[in-house]
Write an enzyme that holds these catalytic residues in place. Structure first.
Site, PDB file in Angstrom:
ATOM      1  N   GLU A  86       0.866  -1.280  -0.111  1.00  0.00           N
ATOM      2  CA  GLU A  86       0.009  -0.039   0.041  1.00  0.00           C
ATOM      3  C   GLU A  86       0.952   1.214   0.012  1.00  0.00           C
ATOM      4  OE1 GLU A  86      -2.094   3.262   1.628  1.00  0.00           O
ATOM      5  OE2 GLU A  86      -0.658   2.443   2.466  1.00  0.00           O
ATOM      6  N   CYS A 118      -4.579  -3.521   1.892  1.00  0.00           N
ATOM      7  CA  CYS A 118      -4.018  -4.695   2.553  1.00  0.00           C
ATOM      8  C   CYS A 118      -4.279  -6.090   1.933  1.00  0.00           C
ATOM      9  CB  CYS A 118      -4.432  -5.027   3.919  1.00  0.00           C
ATOM     10  SG  CYS A 118      -4.171  -3.477   4.789  1.00  0.00           S
ATOM     11  N   THR A 159      -2.985   2.393  15.641  1.00  0.00           N
ATOM     12  CA  THR A 159      -3.093   1.194  14.739  1.00  0.00           C
ATOM     13  C   THR A 159      -2.015   1.004  13.850  1.00  0.00           C
ATOM     14  OG1 THR A 159      -4.762   2.142  13.325  1.00  0.00           O
ATOM     15  CG2 THR A 159      -5.631   0.768  15.132  1.00  0.00           C
ATOM     16  N   SER A 208     -15.000   1.560   8.687  1.00  0.00           N
ATOM     17  CA  SER A 208     -14.224   0.493   8.216  1.00  0.00           C
ATOM     18  C   SER A 208     -14.204  -0.862   8.869  1.00  0.00           C
ATOM     19  CB  SER A 208     -12.687   1.056   8.084  1.00  0.00           C
ATOM     20  OG  SER A 208     -12.020   1.056   9.332  1.00  0.00           O
ATOM     21  N   HIS A 240      -6.994 -10.977   8.730  1.00  0.00           N
ATOM     22  CA  HIS A 240      -6.244  -9.434   8.324  1.00  0.00           C
ATOM     23  C   HIS A 240      -6.428  -8.810   9.708  1.00  0.00           C
ATOM     24  CE1 HIS A 240      -4.797  -5.811   7.451  1.00  0.00           C
ATOM     25  NE2 HIS A 240      -6.128  -5.320   7.316  1.00  0.00           N
ATOM     26  N   LYS A 249     -12.810 -10.074  16.843  1.00  0.00           N
ATOM     27  CA  LYS A 249     -14.307  -9.654  16.358  1.00  0.00           C
ATOM     28  C   LYS A 249     -14.859 -10.279  14.990  1.00  0.00           C
ATOM     29  CE  LYS A 249     -14.317  -4.928  18.322  1.00  0.00           C
ATOM     30  NZ  LYS A 249     -14.808  -3.474  18.210  1.00  0.00           N
ATOM     31  N   ASN A 279      -0.329  -2.758  12.710  1.00  0.00           N
ATOM     32  CA  ASN A 279      -0.724  -3.105  11.475  1.00  0.00           C
ATOM     33  C   ASN A 279       0.593  -2.904  10.268  1.00  0.00           C
ATOM     34  OD1 ASN A 279      -2.300  -3.417   9.038  1.00  0.00           O
ATOM     35  ND2 ASN A 279      -3.696  -1.875   9.443  1.00  0.00           N
ATOM     36  N   SER A 312      -8.935  -2.379   2.642  1.00  0.00           N
ATOM     37  CA  SER A 312     -10.083  -1.463   2.354  1.00  0.00           C
ATOM     38  C   SER A 312     -10.256  -0.779   0.785  1.00  0.00           C
ATOM     39  CB  SER A 312      -9.528  -0.287   3.216  1.00  0.00           C
ATOM     40  OG  SER A 312      -9.691  -0.443   4.521  1.00  0.00           O
TER      41      SER A 312
HETATM   42  P1  HMG Z   1     -11.113   4.442  18.440  1.00  0.00           P
HETATM   43  O1  HMG Z   1     -12.079   5.951  18.452  1.00  0.00           O
HETATM   44  O2  HMG Z   1     -10.229   4.618  19.493  1.00  0.00           O
HETATM   45  O3  HMG Z   1     -12.398   3.437  19.133  1.00  0.00           O
HETATM   46  O4  HMG Z   1     -10.875   4.150  17.206  1.00  0.00           O
HETATM   47  P2  HMG Z   1     -13.158   3.216  20.264  1.00  0.00           P
HETATM   48  O5  HMG Z   1     -13.488   4.481  21.460  1.00  0.00           O
HETATM   49  O6  HMG Z   1     -14.382   2.527  19.975  1.00  0.00           O
HETATM   50  O7  HMG Z   1     -12.236   2.367  21.172  1.00  0.00           O
HETATM   51  C1  HMG Z   1     -11.665   1.271  20.734  1.00  0.00           C
HETATM   52  C2  HMG Z   1     -12.124  -0.041  21.819  1.00  0.00           C
HETATM   53  O8  HMG Z   1     -11.382   0.222  23.080  1.00  0.00           O
HETATM   54  C3  HMG Z   1     -13.564   0.091  22.317  1.00  0.00           C
HETATM   55  O9  HMG Z   1     -13.866  -1.520  22.085  1.00  0.00           O
HETATM   56  C4  HMG Z   1     -13.778   0.392  23.328  1.00  0.00           C
HETATM   57  O10 HMG Z   1     -14.737   0.020  24.330  1.00  0.00           O
HETATM   58  C5  HMG Z   1     -12.336   0.072  24.052  1.00  0.00           C
HETATM   59  P3  HMG Z   1     -15.167  -2.255  21.237  1.00  0.00           P
HETATM   60  O11 HMG Z   1     -16.464  -1.210  21.688  1.00  0.00           O
HETATM   61  O12 HMG Z   1     -14.543  -1.676  19.917  1.00  0.00           O
HETATM   62  O13 HMG Z   1     -15.073  -3.601  21.720  1.00  0.00           O
HETATM   63  N1  HMG Z   1     -11.775   0.671  25.167  1.00  0.00           N
HETATM   64  C6  HMG Z   1     -11.383   0.394  26.252  1.00  0.00           C
HETATM   65  N2  HMG Z   1     -11.065  -1.219  26.544  1.00  0.00           N
HETATM   66  C7  HMG Z   1     -10.459  -1.116  27.947  1.00  0.00           C
HETATM   67  N3  HMG Z   1     -10.139  -0.144  28.719  1.00  0.00           N
HETATM   68  C8  HMG Z   1     -10.488   1.249  28.394  1.00  0.00           C
HETATM   69  C9  HMG Z   1     -10.991   1.411  27.099  1.00  0.00           C
HETATM   70  N4  HMG Z   1     -11.431   2.645  26.550  1.00  0.00           N
HETATM   71  C10 HMG Z   1     -11.929   2.055  25.524  1.00  0.00           C
HETATM   72  N5  HMG Z   1     -10.068   2.020  29.314  1.00  0.00           N
HETATM   73  C11 HMG Z   1     -10.491   2.511  15.518  1.00  0.00           C
HETATM   74  C12 HMG Z   1     -10.621   2.813  16.983  1.00  0.00           C
HETATM   75  C13 HMG Z   1     -10.226   1.032  15.086  1.00  0.00           C
HETATM   76  C14 HMG Z   1     -11.528   2.863  14.628  1.00  0.00           C
HETATM   77  C15 HMG Z   1      -9.396   3.583  14.878  1.00  0.00           C
HETATM   78  O14 HMG Z   1      -8.158   3.080  15.673  1.00  0.00           O
HETATM   79  C16 HMG Z   1      -9.068   3.436  13.643  1.00  0.00           C
HETATM   80  O15 HMG Z   1      -9.553   4.427  12.901  1.00  0.00           O
HETATM   81  N6  HMG Z   1      -8.081   2.599  12.932  1.00  0.00           N
HETATM   82  C17 HMG Z   1      -7.745   2.404  11.511  1.00  0.00           C
HETATM   83  C18 HMG Z   1      -8.927   1.991  10.975  1.00  0.00           C
HETATM   84  C19 HMG Z   1      -8.872   0.259  10.990  1.00  0.00           C
HETATM   85  O16 HMG Z   1      -7.859  -0.036  11.583  1.00  0.00           O
HETATM   86  N7  HMG Z   1      -9.809  -0.169  10.599  1.00  0.00           N
HETATM   87  C20 HMG Z   1      -9.994  -1.570  10.877  1.00  0.00           C
HETATM   88  C21 HMG Z   1     -11.132  -2.210   9.620  1.00  0.00           C
HETATM   89  S1  HMG Z   1     -10.233  -1.747   7.743  1.00  0.00           S
HETATM   90  C22 HMG Z   1      -8.918  -2.778   7.777  1.00  0.00           C
HETATM   91  O17 HMG Z   1      -8.506  -3.465   8.257  1.00  0.00           O
HETATM   92  C23 HMG Z   1      -8.045  -2.286   6.565  1.00  0.00           C
HETATM   93  C24 HMG Z   1      -6.807  -1.386   6.676  1.00  0.00           C
HETATM   94  O18 HMG Z   1      -5.927  -2.184   7.536  1.00  0.00           O
HETATM   95  C25 HMG Z   1      -6.326  -0.719   5.605  1.00  0.00           C
HETATM   96  C26 HMG Z   1      -6.170  -1.439   4.237  1.00  0.00           C
HETATM   97  O19 HMG Z   1      -6.815  -2.247   3.838  1.00  0.00           O
HETATM   98  O20 HMG Z   1      -4.673  -1.100   3.748  1.00  0.00           O
HETATM   99  C27 HMG Z   1      -6.881  -0.492   7.902  1.00  0.00           C
END
Ligand code: HMG
Length: 393
Positions: A86, A118, A159, A208, A240, A249, A279, A312
């Site tokens: 990528e 990816c 990430t 995503s 992935h 999940k 990642n 993605s």
């Molecule tokens: P965020 O805003 O940090 O999410 O973004 P959050 O507030 O929902 O917190 C994440 C988790 O932590 C949640 O768990 C919270 O509850 C938990 P969930 O509800 O999901 O089970 N949490 C806690 N747990 C324990 N103790 C605490 C605590 N506080 C919160 N104190 C997000 C998270 C993944 C959206 C962000 O990091 C992001 O945008 N990442 C990049 C995109 C991504 O990785 N997407 C994945 C799918 S797409 C993909 O895989 C393709 C990719 O690899 C690219 C490609 O294809 O080239 C990205």
């Protein structure tokens, strides 16, 4: 052996990965973001972000990953190099062409770069298997190499990661044969993308994660329709891994779809390395595969592993690989563990400085400081040309 015959056993003969020697503890990032460190460690399932030095990039990481395979197997028979990334370094020239020179591959080799976020390494692997089925005396070197960087202080920053995986694809492979049956899915969405003028992607993070799960569902349905194996047959699953909780999940989602047991033990071993690296986009699934093979306590001989690839944008695929007798003798477990263990944590300020990779866009010359842990380095950029060297020669 009949050319193109369906019963030809093809797959992954060797599997090697490489990560650079520096990382940022996610605890330091949590402090900067003003969040509880458990959000990253428990919520995302991540511990560290692997970081490149200025003289390391997708080319040097890929060459380092491939080197142990070539040291063991030689270059004989390799007539194709597929480079999946990528994080391309040139809009035109394939990064694999530099790797081809660094590794002294035969001049009579085809080399090409593949892109679809990816997912691209899976396309490369499937193409390699198809090619080798028709040309059983040939081998294909597939490399997946990426550096994941998001905007500073964004939710996605936790990430990030980087790393490369190299796989040698051949007939009668020593590690895994790939089943010909797969389930695929493509949909035109904007969950994560990077226009040519941007260094970091744009990402709709929560969306995503939902598309990842939906694509898994569509792939599984297609896989079943095409005559794939039943859920209960798989002893391990590899997903992935943008972050390790995403794999968990995915596993729960698949178990529900397939009315199967959502036992996380069947994906736990695949998550070990990802937590330590972050990642690495195209390489992530295959680092997860190495992790599963090297960290599963039971003997996997003859057992199928389910693999889910997601890129993605989006393209996804579910497919299966069967573990070959004697596979344990051909894993690079010791080397991989040493690569992960023998690294240095850097401060948040050093992380910031490592992000500022010199990028002379006016043709001026920049010598890169020696930071690389391996033998391949980006020594300088001069007159818009990247100069890679083998520092050991
Ligand atoms: P965020 O805003 O940090 O999410 O973004 P959050 O507030 O929902 O917190 C994440 C988790 O932590 C949640 O768990 C919270 O509850 C938990 P969930 O509800 O999901 O089970 N949490 C806690 N747990 C324990 N103790 C605490 C605590 N506080 C919160 N104190 C997000 C998270 C993944 C959206 C962000 O990091 C992001 O945008 N990442 C990049 C995109 C991504 O990785 N997407 C994945 C799918 S797409 C993909 O895989 C393709 C990719 O690899 C690219 C490609 O294809 O080239 C990205």
């Amino acid at each position: 052996m009949t050319s193109g015959a369906k019963n030809v056993k093809v797959g992954i003969d060797s599997l090697s990965f490489f990560v650079p020697g520096a990382y940022l503890e996610l605890e330091a990032l949590a402090e900067r973001h003003g969040v509880n460190p458990d959000k990253f460690e428990v919520g995302l399932g991540q511990k560290k972000i692997a970081l490149t030095g200025f003289d390391e990039d997708v080319v040097t990481l890929a060459a380092e990953a491939a080197l142990p395979i070539l040291d063991a197997e030689g270059v004989e028979g390799i007539d194709t190099l597929l480079f999946a990334t990528e994080t391309g370094i040139d809009q035109s020239k394939a990064a694999g062409v530099y790797v081809h020179r660094l590794l002294n591959l035969s001049p009579n080799c085809r080399t090409v770069e593949l892109k679809q976020a990816c997912y691209s390494a899976t396309a490369a692997l499937q193409m390699a298997c198809g090619y080798v089925s028709r040309n059983p005396e040939k081998k294909v070197l597939v490399v997946a190499s990426d550096v994941s960087r998001y905007d500073l202080d964004s939710a996605a920053e936790a990430t990030q990661g980087c790393g490369a995986v190299a796989m040698l694809v051949s007939v009668s492979p020593k590690l895994l044969t790939l089943d010909p049956v797969a389930g695929c899915f493509t949909e035109d969405i904007m969950d994560f993308w990077r226009p040519n003028y941007r260094k970091t992607p744009l990402v709709d993070g929560k969306y995503s994660t939902l598309r990842y799960l939906n694509a898994l569902e569509q792939c599984w349905k297609d896989y079943q329709k095409n005559g794939g194996r039943a859920y209960g047959e798989f002893v391990q699953f590899c997903y992935h891994l943008p972050f390790s909780r995403m794999g968990e999940k995915g596993h729960r989602h698949l178990a529900k779809l397939a009315n199967g047991e959502p036992n996380l033990d069947r994906c736990k071993a695949s998550l070990v390395y990802n937590r330590e690296v972050g990642n690495c986009y195209a390489a992530s699934l295959y680092m997860g595969l190495a992790s599963a093979l090297e960290n599963t306590e039971i003997d996997l001989t003859g057992k199928p592993i389910g693999l889910y690839s997601y890129g993605s944008g989006a393209v996804a695929e579910f497919f299966a690989a069967e573990v070959q007798p004697g596979y344990g003798d051909h894993l690079l477990k010791k080397r991989h563990k040493a690569l992960l263990d023998d690294r240095k944590a850097v401060s948040y300020d050093t992380y910031l400085s490592l992000r500022a990779v010199p990028d002379p866009q006016d043709g001026s010359s920049v010598e890169m400081p020696r930071l690389a842990r391996g033998r391949y380095r980006l020594a300088k950029i001069d007159k818009h040309k990247r100069h890679y060297v083998n520092a050991s020669s």
